[in-house]
Design a protein around this motif. Structure first.
Motif, short mmCIF file in Angstrom:
data_model
loop_
_atom_site.label_atom_id
_atom_site.label_comp_id
_atom_site.label_asym_id
_atom_site.label_seq_id
_atom_site.Cartn_x
_atom_site.Cartn_y
_atom_site.Cartn_z
N ARG A 1 0.57 -1.38 -0.15
CA ARG A 1 -0.01 0.16 0.01
C ARG A 1 0.31 0.80 0.45
O ARG A 1 1.91 1.00 0.24
CB ARG A 1 -1.03 0.07 1.30
N SER A 2 0.69 2.53 -0.73
CA SER A 2 0.79 3.73 -0.97
C SER A 2 1.20 4.21 1.19
O SER A 2 -0.62 4.09 1.40
CB SER A 2 0.65 4.95 -1.70
N LEU A 3 1.76 4.91 1.21
CA LEU A 3 1.62 5.82 2.92
C LEU A 3 0.60 6.44 2.59
O LEU A 3 -0.44 6.79 3.44
CB LEU A 3 3.35 5.97 2.94
N ILE A 4 0.78 7.29 1.82
CA ILE A 4 -0.30 8.47 1.90
C ILE A 4 -0.01 8.44 0.20
O ILE A 4 0.70 9.13 -0.94
CB ILE A 4 0.69 9.97 1.67
N HIS B 1 -2.51 17.04 1.34
CA HIS B 1 -1.71 16.09 0.96
C HIS B 1 -0.56 16.06 2.20
O HIS B 1 -0.65 15.39 3.29
CB HIS B 1 -0.31 15.78 -0.39
N LEU B 2 -0.22 16.97 2.78
CA LEU B 2 0.33 17.17 3.83
C LEU B 2 -0.22 17.50 5.57
O LEU B 2 0.09 16.91 5.79
CB LEU B 2 0.56 18.85 3.88
N ILE B 3 -1.89 17.28 4.74
CA ILE B 3 -2.78 16.77 6.53
C ILE B 3 -2.63 15.57 6.41
O ILE B 3 -1.85 14.94 8.23
CB ILE B 3 -3.90 17.51 5.80
N ALA C 1 0.50 14.32 8.18
CA ALA C 1 -0.04 14.95 9.29
C ALA C 1 0.06 14.08 10.54
O ALA C 1 0.30 13.62 11.47
CB ALA C 1 0.00 16.35 9.71
N GLU C 2 -1.44 13.79 9.96
CA GLU C 2 -2.07 12.61 10.27
C GLU C 2 -1.96 11.12 10.44
O GLU C 2 -2.18 10.31 11.97
CB GLU C 2 -3.32 12.41 9.48
N ILE C 3 -0.34 10.73 10.01
CA ILE C 3 0.71 9.48 10.48
C ILE C 3 1.20 9.99 10.74
O ILE C 3 2.08 8.60 11.93
CB ILE C 3 0.22 8.74 8.77
N ASN D 1 -0.93 13.56 17.24
CA ASN D 1 0.03 12.94 17.89
C ASN D 1 -0.03 11.60 17.50
O ASN D 1 -0.95 10.75 18.21
CB ASN D 1 0.21 13.27 19.60
N PRO D 2 -0.01 11.33 16.23
CA PRO D 2 -0.48 10.08 15.94
C PRO D 2 0.51 8.52 16.59
O PRO D 2 1.23 9.05 17.06
CB PRO D 2 -0.50 9.98 14.54
#
Length: 447
Positions: free
Chosen positions: A303-306, A318-320, A323-325, A357-358
């Motif tokens: 899978r793709s990370l993002i 994309h930047l959000i 940040a979520e990951i 803070n994931p």
């Protein structure tokens, strides 16, 4: 019968297994040609496999017809968007057409950012060659010339050796790799990047589509002569712990040489972009290391990370997602180079998604153990290993040299995996149930 290789993608193609050799191989560099005829064919670059003898020694890891056959869907000429043929675009070319009074087109191989790629036969010497035909727009012509210059930069670059794209195998074959196979893939990629960086080159576009498996001459001939326009067949040895294969890193069309100032646009493939690729105009080696981390993540998890959705404002989106990951993205590491159009991405706290803070470690472990790609112990090692590539501060990101000595890349028990019939007809699949009980991996170094 000696085996020779065909370069499916033109541009600099790096033999990932021969990088550490101090004795460069002799080769014929890809040439850059212009056809100033009435049709104004744009710049073309070519790579070939000869029907005649070759003095090049065959690398021991080259695949052969003893490997399992993998069916890969053929690229369709109809996939080239109509706007690509507009003024300053690519020329319309058909199968069987003569190009430049020297090449007969045999098969359409693909369409990239600025070129179509064709399998052709050289009427002069009988070679099968990959011909990249670029758009006539001056900006794309410059990219083609830069790529050709990278081809000629080092005599240890095996310009003619490549094959099916790595992403085609990842996406089409339902293949679960033995841990040793995926670790070998990762090591070959890291060795290539280490070598390129030692030469002062920043690739800027490392992704599975720019990584290729070497294929044997028999496969090249079969692709050239097959009447099947739906699939190509490639023989690859990927089924067991001791699998022998050779990966190549190619497509240096937007690469940069350190010390040479060039205005840089945002890299074209957001899925593999470092945050600084979007936020700044800075060019440095950590950009490549982030992309390598994204490739490693996909090799292990499939899978793709993002993922990247190319809608308006998708860079901010994309930047959000990033940040979520990986946690909130501070402005401080990029402060001196932030693009003016990106300043509003940061909130009053000078972060993107402040307070996020994931549990990144858990995210990586869960992704690696999903579908039994790795066992729990190996997944823990993988998480610690790959996290080094995703440091938000580029200065803290791992180098290729350091990554190569990480404990995650230690090979595990030598247990072959079982070849089964895949869900898709004609495709090989691997049962990794026994490989998931591989030997424990010690903690990753450098964490």
């Amino acid at each position: 019968m000696s085996k020779r290789h065909f370069a499916k993608r033109t541009g600099s193609v790096q033999n990932l297994e021969e990088l550490s050799s101090k004795k460069p191989r002799s080769h014929t560099p890809a040439r850059l040609q212009t056809f100033p005829d009435a049709d104004q064919l744009p710049t073309t670059s070519r790579q070939s496999t000869s029907n005649k003898g070759s003095s090049d020694k065959v690398p021991t890891a080259d695949p052969s017809l003893q490997g399992e056959p993998y069916k890969i869907r053929c690229a369709k000429l109809s996939s080239v968007p109509e706007h690509a043929y507009e003024e300053n675009g690519v020329p319309r070319i058909a199968v069987g057409q003569e190009v430049g009074e020297q090449f007969d087109t045999l098969k359409f191989l693909g369409f990239g950012t600025y070129a179509t790629i064709w399998l052709v036969k050289n009427k002069v010497d009988g070679n099968y060659e990959a011909l990249k035909i670029t758009k006539s727009d001056p900006d794309y012509q410059r990219n083609a010339k830069r790529e050709s210059q990278k081809n000629n930069y080092s005599s240890s670059i095996a310009v003619r050796s490549a094959g099916t794209k790595f992403n085609e195998v990842l996406n089409q074959c339902d293949l679960k790799f033995h841990p040793n196979v995926l670790k070998n893939m990762i090591k070959q990629l890291l060795k290539a990047v280490e070598y390129v960086h030692l030469k002062g080159i920043i690739h800027m576009d490392i992704k599975p589509a720019n990584i290729m498996f070497a294929i044997c001459e028999e496969d090249v001939r079969n692709v050239a002569t097959s009447l099947d326009d739906s699939h190509n067949i490639y023989h690859l040895d990927l089924a067991h712990a001791n699998s022998k294969f050779t990966l190549k890193l190619g497509d240096f069309g937007i690469a940069f040489k350190t010390g040479v100032h060039n205005e840089r646009q945002i890299a074209p493939t957001c899925t593999y972009c470092a945050p600084e690729s979007i936020l700044t105009t800075e060019v440095n080696f950590p950009i490549d290391m982030w992309s390598v981390g994204c490739v490693i993540y996909k090799i292990v998890t499939r899978r793709s990370l993002i993922s990247c959705a190319r809608d308006d404002g998708h860079y901010h989106d994309h930047l959000i997602k990033m940040a979520e990951i990986l946690g909130s993205i501070p402005r401080a590491p990029f402060n001196n180079f932030v693009r003016p159009e990106c300043t509003h991405y940061f909130g009053a706290d000078d972060h993107i998604l402040y307070g996020g803070n994931p549990d990144t470690h858990k995210i990586f472990v869960d992704a690696a153990t999903r579908h039994d790609y790795l066992n729990a112990t190996e997944a823990e090692c993988f998480s610690k290993f790959v996290s080094q590539f995703f440091k938000l501060d580029p200065k803290k990101r791992v180098t290729a040299k350091k990554a190569l000595i990480d404990d995650f890349l230690l090979l595990v028990g030598d247990k072959s995996v079982k070849i089964e019939t895949a869900e898709h007809p004609g495709l090989s699949s691997v049962d990794l149930s026994d490989a998931s009980t591989s030997q424990p991996c010690s903690s990753a170094s450098g964490n």
